[in-house]
Scaffold this active site. Structure first.
Site, PDB file in Angstrom:
ATOM      1  N   LYS A 140       0.814  -1.217   0.000  1.00  0.00           N
ATOM      2  CA  LYS A 140       0.000   0.000   0.000  1.00  0.00           C
ATOM      3  C   LYS A 140       0.852   1.274   0.000  1.00  0.00           C
ATOM      4  CE  LYS A 140      -3.465  -2.772  -0.001  1.00  0.00           C
ATOM      5  NZ  LYS A 140      -2.861  -4.030   0.405  1.00  0.00           N
ATOM      6  N   TYR A 162     -11.858 -15.106   2.937  1.00  0.00           N
ATOM      7  CA  TYR A 162     -10.989 -13.998   3.346  1.00  0.00           C
ATOM      8  C   TYR A 162     -10.780 -14.021   4.859  1.00  0.00           C
ATOM      9  CZ  TYR A 162      -9.155  -9.290   3.914  1.00  0.00           C
ATOM     10  OH  TYR A 162      -8.363  -8.225   4.237  1.00  0.00           O
ATOM     11  N   TYR A 188      -2.915 -12.864   2.971  1.00  0.00           N
ATOM     12  CA  TYR A 188      -2.555 -12.470   1.609  1.00  0.00           C
ATOM     13  C   TYR A 188      -1.353 -13.250   1.061  1.00  0.00           C
ATOM     14  CZ  TYR A 188      -5.581  -8.339   2.001  1.00  0.00           C
ATOM     15  OH  TYR A 188      -6.645  -7.499   2.136  1.00  0.00           O
TER      16      TYR A 188
HETATM   17  C1  LIG Z   1      -3.666  -5.294   0.224  1.00  0.00           C
HETATM   18  C2  LIG Z   1      -2.762  -6.435   0.112  1.00  0.00           C
HETATM   19  C3  LIG Z   1      -2.692  -7.214  -1.058  1.00  0.00           C
HETATM   20  C4  LIG Z   1      -3.599  -7.005  -2.235  1.00  0.00           C
HETATM   21  O1  LIG Z   1      -3.362  -5.811  -2.921  1.00  0.00           O
HETATM   22  P1  LIG Z   1      -4.515  -5.193  -3.801  1.00  0.00           P
HETATM   23  O2  LIG Z   1      -3.892  -4.068  -4.499  1.00  0.00           O
HETATM   24  O3  LIG Z   1      -5.617  -4.765  -2.877  1.00  0.00           O
HETATM   25  O4  LIG Z   1      -5.012  -6.266  -4.721  1.00  0.00           O
HETATM   26  C5  LIG Z   1      -1.780  -8.250  -1.112  1.00  0.00           C
HETATM   27  N1  LIG Z   1      -0.986  -8.530  -0.045  1.00  0.00           N
HETATM   28  C6  LIG Z   1      -1.044  -7.815   1.087  1.00  0.00           C
HETATM   29  C7  LIG Z   1      -0.153  -8.211   2.199  1.00  0.00           C
HETATM   30  C8  LIG Z   1      -1.925  -6.749   1.217  1.00  0.00           C
HETATM   31  O5  LIG Z   1      -1.972  -6.058   2.358  1.00  0.00           O
END
Ligand SMILES: *Cc1c(COP(=O)(O)O)cnc(C)c1O
Length: 348
Positions: free
Chosen positions: A56, A277, A303
């Site tokens: 991010k 999720y 993730y």
């Molecule tokens: C937010 C996030 C993602 C996914 O990214 P997007 O741009 O929302 O698809 C992947 N891995 C981690 C650790 C994240 O925090």
């Protein structure tokens, strides 16, 4: 276009300086031998100026650049209570002297007396946090709608009092945020060129799809033939892909480039997110253990563990041929290792 020309387009936009770039890129020797491919890692988890970065930060550089250009005082954003995006937004706001306001959905209910993971970090950094509890019988989508509505009403109240607010969608998935990963792809291409390395595959965990849209847009701008495999970490509705093509194209237009993306440019695999999720999977748990025990690197259950589980399965099933050059984009998230135990699963 070449890397320099794309950098020039990006350079016309306001950007806050939030990360250490380029993020490290190198080969994972032990895991390469273990899996029978040449495995490289791009450390987006290492991006932020605080201890806890992630994917991010690149988006927030453009988002907060835009917010400051507009004279914003408050930054609003949304997510789950353990949102990495929300936490990185708070750290970025603090660095830029902006006031973060979070609306967070309690998919897993936090213990208010014993805060964990990202929610604890949000509170330490003094964010204004509004926790939205799920109502009985309410779906996650309905609760999300309620969360956004409450956030928008809050913004309207503040703006009526003369405070300028900047509203960041969940995951930072706006046109402005997506530009960050066009820059991310350019940076990776420069690192590959410097090493004289041709890569066959890039794997990453996919959520809101703006990291993906930026990467794919960067790939098309540079005419690269890397196959980008976006491994879903949650369930997406039927028009998801079309909306991500549009997000990528709108970002290209915003930068003054041709909107060249088509659905065929996106390769999204939804085989690895179940049971759901923020619910640990067997594949994700194995992936976290493998990365930790072979390389001493930390993935997360929500993730990056599921993203890496996809990569492992492609290699084992032969979808990725032995000896291929494969990049794993580590998007961060290891703060989830210190989240509620329902999120963590059984890792030891
Ligand atoms: C937010 C996030 C993602 C996914 O990214 P997007 O741009 O929302 O698809 C992947 N891995 C981690 C650790 C994240 O925090």
């Amino acid at each position: 276009m070449n890397c320099e020309q794309v950098r020039e387009l990006l350079g016309k936009k306001e950007r806050a300086d939030l990360g250490f770039y380029p993020t490290p890129f190198y080969k994972l020797e032990r895991l390469s031998r273990h899996l029978g491919v040449n495995l490289f890692i791009k450390r987006e988890d290492f991006s932020g100026k605080s201890l806890f970065g992630g994917n991010k930060i690149r988006k927030l550089e453009y988002l907060l650049g835009d917010a400051k250009r507009q004279g914003a005082e408050y930054i609003f954003t949304y997510g789950a209570t353990q949102s990495n995006h929300a936490m990185q937004t708070v750290e970025a706001c603090r660095r830029e002297g902006l006031k973060p306001v979070l609306y967070l959905l309690a998919i897993v209910e936090p213990d208010e007396e014993d805060l964990k993971g990202n929610l604890l970090l949000d509170k330490i950094m003094g964010a204004e946090v509004h926790i939205i509890k799920m109502n009985p019988g309410e779906s996650e989508a309905e609760a999300d709608e309620r969360m956004y509505r409450l956030g928008k009403e809050h913004i309207a109240r503040l703006e009526a009092e003369g405070h300028k607010c900047y509203d960041i969608p969940i995951g930072g998935a706006s046109i402005v945020g997506t530009a960050g990963f066009i820059g991310g792809f350019v940076e990776l291409k420069e690192q590959l060129d410097e090493m004289g390395l041709h890569v066959d595959y890039l794997f990453h965990a996919n959520g809101t799809g703006s990291t993906m849209a930026g990467l794919v847009a960067g790939k098309r701008l540079l005419g690269s033939d890397i196959r980008i495999v976006s491994v879903d970490v949650s369930c997406h509705g039927g028009d998801y892909k079309r909306s991500r093509v549009q997000l990528g194209n709108d970002t290209l237009r915003w930068l003054g480039a041709e909107p060249v993306l088509r659905e065929e440019d996106f390769d999204i695999d939804a085989s690895y997110y179940l049971p759901g999720y923020e619910i640990p999977s067997e594949g994700g748990t194995e992936a976290i253990k493998m990365m930790a025990e072979k390389e001493g690197l930390l993935l997360d259950p929500v993730y990056s563990g599921k993203g890496f589980a996809g990569l492992i399965d492609y290699v084992r099933s032969g979808k990725v041929a032995p000896g291929s050059n494969v990049v794993f984009l580590h998007t961060g998230g290891a703060t989830a290792l210190f989240a509620e135990k329902e999120i963590l699963g059984k890792l030891w």
